[in-house]
Scaffold this active site. Structure first.
Site, PDB file in Angstrom:
ATOM      1  N   ASN A  29       0.856  -1.190   0.000  1.00 37.60           N
ATOM      2  CA  ASN A  29       0.000   0.000   0.000  1.00 37.60           C
ATOM      3  C   ASN A  29       0.896   1.245   0.000  1.00 37.60           C
ATOM      4  OD1 ASN A  29       0.697   0.598   2.748  1.00 37.60           O
ATOM      5  ND2 ASN A  29      -0.737  -1.015   3.363  1.00 37.60           N
ATOM      6  N   GLY A  37      -3.098  -9.308   4.032  1.00 37.64           N
ATOM      7  CA  GLY A  37      -2.942 -10.118   2.826  1.00 37.64           C
ATOM      8  C   GLY A  37      -1.507 -10.525   2.591  1.00 37.64           C
ATOM      9  N   VAL A  38      -1.117 -10.487   1.327  1.00 34.12           N
ATOM     10  CA  VAL A  38       0.213 -10.950   0.959  1.00 34.12           C
ATOM     11  C   VAL A  38       1.299 -10.025   1.554  1.00 34.12           C
ATOM     12  CG1 VAL A  38       0.353  -9.781  -1.293  1.00 34.12           C
ATOM     13  CG2 VAL A  38       1.484 -11.982  -0.966  1.00 34.12           C
ATOM     14  N   ASP A  39       0.979  -8.752   1.680  1.00 31.75           N
ATOM     15  CA  ASP A  39       1.893  -7.765   2.280  1.00 31.75           C
ATOM     16  C   ASP A  39       2.227  -8.170   3.724  1.00 31.75           C
ATOM     17  OD1 ASP A  39       3.319  -5.420   2.695  1.00 31.75           O
ATOM     18  OD2 ASP A  39       1.566  -4.110   2.681  1.00 31.75           O
ATOM     19  N   SER A 127      -4.051  -6.496  -6.402  1.00 28.66           N
ATOM     20  CA  SER A 127      -5.337  -5.776  -6.280  1.00 28.66           C
ATOM     21  C   SER A 127      -6.563  -6.678  -6.153  1.00 28.66           C
ATOM     22  CB  SER A 127      -5.568  -4.788  -7.444  1.00 28.66           C
ATOM     23  OG  SER A 127      -4.757  -3.654  -7.342  1.00 28.66           O
ATOM     24  N   THR A 128      -6.375  -8.011  -6.218  1.00 24.40           N
ATOM     25  CA  THR A 128      -7.564  -8.884  -6.224  1.00 24.40           C
ATOM     26  C   THR A 128      -8.003  -9.324  -4.831  1.00 24.40           C
ATOM     27  OG1 THR A 128      -6.340 -10.965  -6.444  1.00 24.40           O
ATOM     28  CG2 THR A 128      -6.907  -9.795  -8.487  1.00 24.40           C
ATOM     29  N   GLY A 129      -7.340  -8.827  -3.783  1.00 25.39           N
ATOM     30  CA  GLY A 129      -7.740  -9.163  -2.417  1.00 25.39           C
ATOM     31  C   GLY A 129      -8.546  -8.016  -1.834  1.00 25.39           C
ATOM     32  N   VAL A 130      -7.968  -7.377  -0.827  1.00 28.27           N
ATOM     33  CA  VAL A 130      -8.627  -6.257  -0.150  1.00 28.27           C
ATOM     34  C   VAL A 130      -8.997  -5.146  -1.143  1.00 28.27           C
ATOM     35  CG1 VAL A 130      -8.261  -4.451   1.588  1.00 28.27           C
ATOM     36  CG2 VAL A 130      -7.434  -6.765   2.004  1.00 28.27           C
ATOM     37  N   TYR A 131      -8.228  -4.960  -2.197  1.00 26.74           N
ATOM     38  CA  TYR A 131      -8.476  -3.865  -3.142  1.00 26.74           C
ATOM     39  C   TYR A 131      -9.599  -4.169  -4.141  1.00 26.74           C
ATOM     40  CZ  TYR A 131      -4.559  -0.984  -1.463  1.00 26.74           C
ATOM     41  OH  TYR A 131      -3.729  -0.194  -0.705  1.00 26.74           O
TER      42      TYR A 131
HETATM   43  P1  ADP Z   1      -4.486  -6.087  -2.606  1.00 24.27           P
HETATM   44  O1  ADP Z   1      -4.583  -5.107  -1.485  1.00 24.27           O
HETATM   45  O2  ADP Z   1      -3.575  -5.611  -3.732  1.00 24.27           O
HETATM   46  O3  ADP Z   1      -5.823  -6.540  -3.098  1.00 24.27           O
HETATM   47  P2  ADP Z   1      -4.086  -8.588  -1.099  1.00 24.27           P
HETATM   48  O4  ADP Z   1      -2.856  -9.046  -0.420  1.00 24.27           O
HETATM   49  O5  ADP Z   1      -5.287  -8.295  -0.242  1.00 24.27           O
HETATM   50  O6  ADP Z   1      -3.662  -7.320  -1.998  1.00 24.27           O
HETATM   51  O7  ADP Z   1      -4.510  -9.675  -2.169  1.00 24.27           O
HETATM   52  C1  ADP Z   1      -3.854  -9.852  -3.398  1.00 24.27           C
HETATM   53  C2  ADP Z   1      -3.916 -11.313  -3.770  1.00 24.27           C
HETATM   54  O8  ADP Z   1      -2.915 -12.030  -3.049  1.00 24.27           O
HETATM   55  C3  ADP Z   1      -5.245 -12.007  -3.455  1.00 24.27           C
HETATM   56  O9  ADP Z   1      -5.619 -12.785  -4.580  1.00 24.27           O
HETATM   57  C4  ADP Z   1      -4.907 -12.893  -2.253  1.00 24.27           C
HETATM   58  O10 ADP Z   1      -5.689 -14.076  -2.251  1.00 24.27           O
HETATM   59  C5  ADP Z   1      -3.466 -13.227  -2.550  1.00 24.27           C
HETATM   60  N1  ADP Z   1      -2.621 -13.652  -1.418  1.00 24.27           N
HETATM   61  C6  ADP Z   1      -2.748 -13.426  -0.099  1.00 24.27           C
HETATM   62  N2  ADP Z   1      -1.725 -13.997   0.581  1.00 24.27           N
HETATM   63  C7  ADP Z   1      -0.924 -14.592  -0.352  1.00 24.27           C
HETATM   64  C8  ADP Z   1       0.282 -15.365  -0.318  1.00 24.27           C
HETATM   65  N3  ADP Z   1       0.914 -15.623   0.844  1.00 24.27           N
HETATM   66  N4  ADP Z   1       0.804 -15.820  -1.502  1.00 24.27           N
HETATM   67  C9  ADP Z   1       0.195 -15.550  -2.674  1.00 24.27           C
HETATM   68  N5  ADP Z   1      -0.937 -14.841  -2.772  1.00 24.27           N
HETATM   69  C10 ADP Z   1      -1.490 -14.368  -1.632  1.00 24.27           C
END
Ligand code: ADP
Length: 182
Positions: A29, A37-39, A127-131
């Site tokens: 972000n 999420g992944v961050d 962007s496909t998670g929280v965003y």
């Molecule tokens: P954003 O805020 O860009 O949407 P997110 O982290 O919420 O980012 O989600 C982005 C994508 O990463 C989603 O499809 C989520 O399912 C996926 N994700 C979450 N954790 C992991 C991980 N450890 N490895 C790979 N993908 C992940």
């Protein structure tokens, strides 16, 4: 799998933080100071060296935060990857700039990888998670921007991997890869 010149575009399922590549891309972000999420997973597993590097980038380059679509690179700390490329995806909306910004995340991340002579890069579905970006809309943009970038800049990269977290994400990317215009 698809080849663009000497580079393979590969789809896998699993955990991005386990990818032993030259760089994993973080769906960060603006703050660069961590999130969910992944961050969150990257900072949790990579340890404090990543956050320390992000704080330096904020202090020295981006005091107001990293703009959407831009990318920066840090250490990967304790992760198996060597580097983390942090990019800020767009929050999904009907704003016509949103697809261009998602494409820019991929282009700028790949350009940064090439500038550092990195050969293997792994992306999440930015962007496909929280965003909130629908997978069916995000996948063709992510893959289209990647394929176009590789076609324009052959040579350095040997593998661009998309590590999809679950079966629906993998299915969306597989369909988009099969439909990619060549
Ligand atoms: P954003 O805020 O860009 O949407 P997110 O982290 O919420 O980012 O989600 C982005 C994508 O990463 C989603 O499809 C989520 O399912 C996926 N994700 C979450 N954790 C992991 C991980 N450890 N490895 C790979 N993908 C992940």
């Amino acid at each position: 799998m698809m080849r663009i010149g000497d580079c393979a575009i590969v789809l896998t399922t699993g955990d991005l933080t386990a990818a032993a590549v030259d760089a994993i891309v973080n769906a960060a972000n603006h703050s660069l100071l961590g999130g969910g999420g992944v961050d969150g997973a990257i900072h949790r597993k990579g340890g404090p060296a990543i956050l320390a590097a992000c704080r330096r980038i904020r202090a020295e380059e981006w005091p107001d935060g990293l703009p959407t679509g831009r990318a920066v690179i840090t250490t990967a700390g304790n992760l198996p990857a060597r580097h983390v490329i942090h990019t800020v995806g767009p929050v999904y909306s009907r704003d016509p700039d949103v697809p261009r910004l998602l494409a820019a995340c991929h282009e700028n991340s790949l350009a940064l990888a090439r500038a550092h002579d990195l050969r293997t890069v792994a992306f999440p579905a930015i962007s496909t998670g929280v965003y909130g970006y629908p997978l069916a809309e995000a996948a063709p943009i992510a893959l289209g921007a990647t394929a176009a970038h590789l076609a324009r800049h052959p040579g350095t990269l040997s593998e661009v991997r998309f590590v999809l977290f679950d079966a629906p994400a993998y299915a969306a990317f597989a369909a988009a890869l099969a439909a990619l215009p060549l």
